[in-house]
Design a protein around this motif. Structure first.
Motif, short mmCIF file in Angstrom:
data_model
loop_
_atom_site.label_atom_id
_atom_site.label_comp_id
_atom_site.label_asym_id
_atom_site.label_seq_id
_atom_site.Cartn_x
_atom_site.Cartn_y
_atom_site.Cartn_z
N TYR A 170 -26.88 -7.66 -16.84
CA TYR A 170 -25.88 -7.11 -15.94
C TYR A 170 -24.69 -8.06 -15.80
CZ TYR A 170 -29.63 -3.90 -14.55
OH TYR A 170 -30.63 -2.96 -14.55
N VAL A 171 -24.98 -9.34 -15.62
CA VAL A 171 -23.92 -10.32 -15.44
C VAL A 171 -23.09 -10.48 -16.71
CG1 VAL A 171 -23.46 -12.79 -15.08
CG2 VAL A 171 -25.02 -11.57 -13.56
N GLU A 172 -23.77 -10.50 -17.85
CA GLU A 172 -23.04 -10.66 -19.11
C GLU A 172 -22.14 -9.46 -19.37
OE1 GLU A 172 -21.61 -10.66 -22.99
OE2 GLU A 172 -23.07 -9.14 -22.33
N ALA A 173 -22.61 -8.27 -19.09
CA ALA A 173 -21.80 -7.07 -19.30
C ALA A 173 -20.56 -7.09 -18.42
CB ALA A 173 -22.64 -5.82 -19.02
N ALA A 174 -20.73 -7.50 -17.17
CA ALA A 174 -19.59 -7.59 -16.27
C ALA A 174 -18.62 -8.68 -16.71
CB ALA A 174 -20.06 -7.86 -14.85
N PHE A 175 -19.17 -9.80 -17.17
CA PHE A 175 -18.35 -10.90 -17.66
C PHE A 175 -17.50 -10.44 -18.84
CE2 PHE A 175 -18.70 -15.63 -19.16
CZ PHE A 175 -17.34 -15.79 -18.95
N THR A 176 -18.12 -9.74 -19.77
CA THR A 176 -17.39 -9.23 -20.93
C THR A 176 -16.26 -8.30 -20.50
OG1 THR A 176 -19.27 -9.44 -22.43
CG2 THR A 176 -17.58 -7.84 -23.03
N ALA A 177 -16.54 -7.42 -19.55
CA ALA A 177 -15.52 -6.49 -19.07
C ALA A 177 -14.33 -7.24 -18.46
CB ALA A 177 -16.13 -5.53 -18.05
N HIS A 178 -14.61 -8.28 -17.70
CA HIS A 178 -13.54 -9.08 -17.10
C HIS A 178 -12.75 -9.83 -18.17
CE1 HIS A 178 -14.54 -8.19 -13.01
NE2 HIS A 178 -15.74 -8.74 -13.07
N GLU A 179 -13.42 -10.34 -19.19
CA GLU A 179 -12.71 -11.02 -20.28
C GLU A 179 -11.77 -10.06 -21.00
OE1 GLU A 179 -15.61 -14.47 -22.03
OE2 GLU A 179 -16.27 -12.40 -22.27
N VAL A 180 -12.26 -8.88 -21.31
CA VAL A 180 -11.44 -7.89 -22.01
C VAL A 180 -10.23 -7.51 -21.13
CG1 VAL A 180 -11.37 -5.51 -22.86
CG2 VAL A 180 -13.31 -7.00 -23.42
N GLU A 181 -10.48 -7.35 -19.85
CA GLU A 181 -9.40 -7.01 -18.91
C GLU A 181 -8.34 -8.12 -18.85
OE1 GLU A 181 -8.82 -5.99 -14.12
OE2 GLU A 181 -10.76 -6.69 -14.90
N ALA A 182 -8.79 -9.36 -19.02
CA ALA A 182 -7.88 -10.51 -18.90
C ALA A 182 -7.02 -10.73 -20.14
CB ALA A 182 -8.69 -11.78 -18.60
N ILE A 183 -7.44 -10.20 -21.28
CA ILE A 183 -6.77 -10.53 -22.54
C ILE A 183 -5.27 -10.19 -22.57
CG2 ILE A 183 -6.64 -9.90 -24.99
CD1 ILE A 183 -8.70 -12.08 -24.32
N PRO A 184 -4.84 -9.04 -22.05
CA PRO A 184 -3.39 -8.76 -22.09
C PRO A 184 -2.56 -9.82 -21.37
CG PRO A 184 -4.61 -6.75 -21.67
CD PRO A 184 -5.60 -7.87 -21.57
N GLY A 185 -3.14 -10.50 -20.40
CA GLY A 185 -2.42 -11.55 -19.67
C GLY A 185 -2.74 -12.95 -20.15
N ALA A 186 -3.53 -13.05 -21.22
CA ALA A 186 -3.88 -14.37 -21.76
C ALA A 186 -2.64 -15.04 -22.35
CB ALA A 186 -4.96 -14.23 -22.83
N THR A 187 -2.52 -16.34 -22.14
CA THR A 187 -1.37 -17.09 -22.63
C THR A 187 -1.72 -17.82 -23.92
OG1 THR A 187 -0.63 -17.45 -20.35
CG2 THR A 187 0.33 -18.86 -22.06
N ALA A 206 -17.26 -11.53 -28.10
CA ALA A 206 -16.65 -11.05 -29.34
C ALA A 206 -15.70 -9.90 -29.06
CB ALA A 206 -17.74 -10.62 -30.32
N ALA A 207 -16.02 -9.09 -28.05
CA ALA A 207 -15.18 -7.95 -27.70
C ALA A 207 -13.81 -8.41 -27.25
CB ALA A 207 -15.85 -7.12 -26.61
N ALA A 208 -13.74 -9.43 -26.41
CA ALA A 208 -12.46 -9.92 -25.90
C ALA A 208 -11.64 -10.56 -27.03
CB ALA A 208 -12.69 -10.93 -24.79
#
Length: 223
Positions: free
Chosen positions: A76-93, A120-122
């Motif tokens: 559960y935690v890893e799935a949520a972590f992955t979702a947050h990473e993917v969400e963050a990518i457009p704002g990644a510097t 890997a998804a992010a």
């Protein structure tokens, strides 16, 4: 050793992602992600956490603790972590000089792998966002909730080496954490510590990095 000289000698470049390629959580603080992962544990009945985990701003600390609680909690935690990473990518510097280094390495005709504890998804989203996928031969990154496969374990580095069908001695790994240095040593790979924050040079010296650089731009152009 001079980091540029070390890179010139290498046949294969292995790059960590968060740090040497970009700042993943530039727009969504890592501490916020860690808080949200702790909320998932609390909702599952794990509100009382060890002090170090409760206070940590690093989501990986929460993931590693979740793995000690059970397979479901880790998943559960890893799935949520992955979702947050993917969400963050457009704002990644992007790291200064990182894309230039990747593109110069591609021009040199030598293989490049991204080796990261991030999902890997992010990483896939980032490569597509910046049209870098053609320059990257393989991505070895987090694909499961098994925290034991993540650096400082050499597992991901060994996967990259096997996928590219090269020897550890052919490779140089660029990482920005002590765990990157440790993983490289365990895999028999030479490593350049990317000291992108104050205090890292001293830590990398103690960890016996083969070379240290404070800027990726100094590694470009690649010869």
């Amino acid at each position: 050793m001079n980091p540029a000289d070390l890179l010139t000698q290498a046949r294969v470049l292995l790059l960590d992602f968060d740090g040497p390629v970009c700042s993943v959580f530039a727009s969504i603080p890592a501490s916020t992600v860690a808080d949200q992962l702790r909320e998932i544990l609390a909702e599952g009945g794990h509100a009382e956490l060890p002090e170090a985990v409760a206070a940590s701003a690093d989501p990986f600390d929460v993931l590693r603790y979740a793995a000690t609680l059970g397979a479901d909690e880790a998943r559960y935690v890893e799935a949520a972590f992955t979702a947050h990473e993917v969400e963050a990518i457009p704002g990644a510097t992007p790291a200064n000089g990182a894309h230039d280094l990747i593109e110069a390495w591609q021009v040199s005709g030598r293989p490049l792998a991204i080796v990261s504890n991030n999902s890997a998804a992010a990483i896939s989203v980032y490569l597509d966002l910046y049209n870098l996928r053609p320059a990257v031969d393989t991505v070895q990154a987090r694909t499961s909730s098994d925290a034991g496969l993540l650096k400082p374990s050499p597992h991901l580095l060994r996967q990259a080496i096997a996928t590219l069908d090269v020897s550890p001695g052919d490779c140089v790994f660029v990482g920005d954490s002590v765990t990157d240095i440790q993983a490289a040593h365990a895999a028999g790979v030479r490593v350049i510590g990317y000291a992108n924050k104050p205090g890292k040079r001293a830590k990398f010296t103690t960890a016996e990095a083969d070379a240290i650089t404070e800027t990726l731009a100094s590694l470009v152009p690649v010869s």
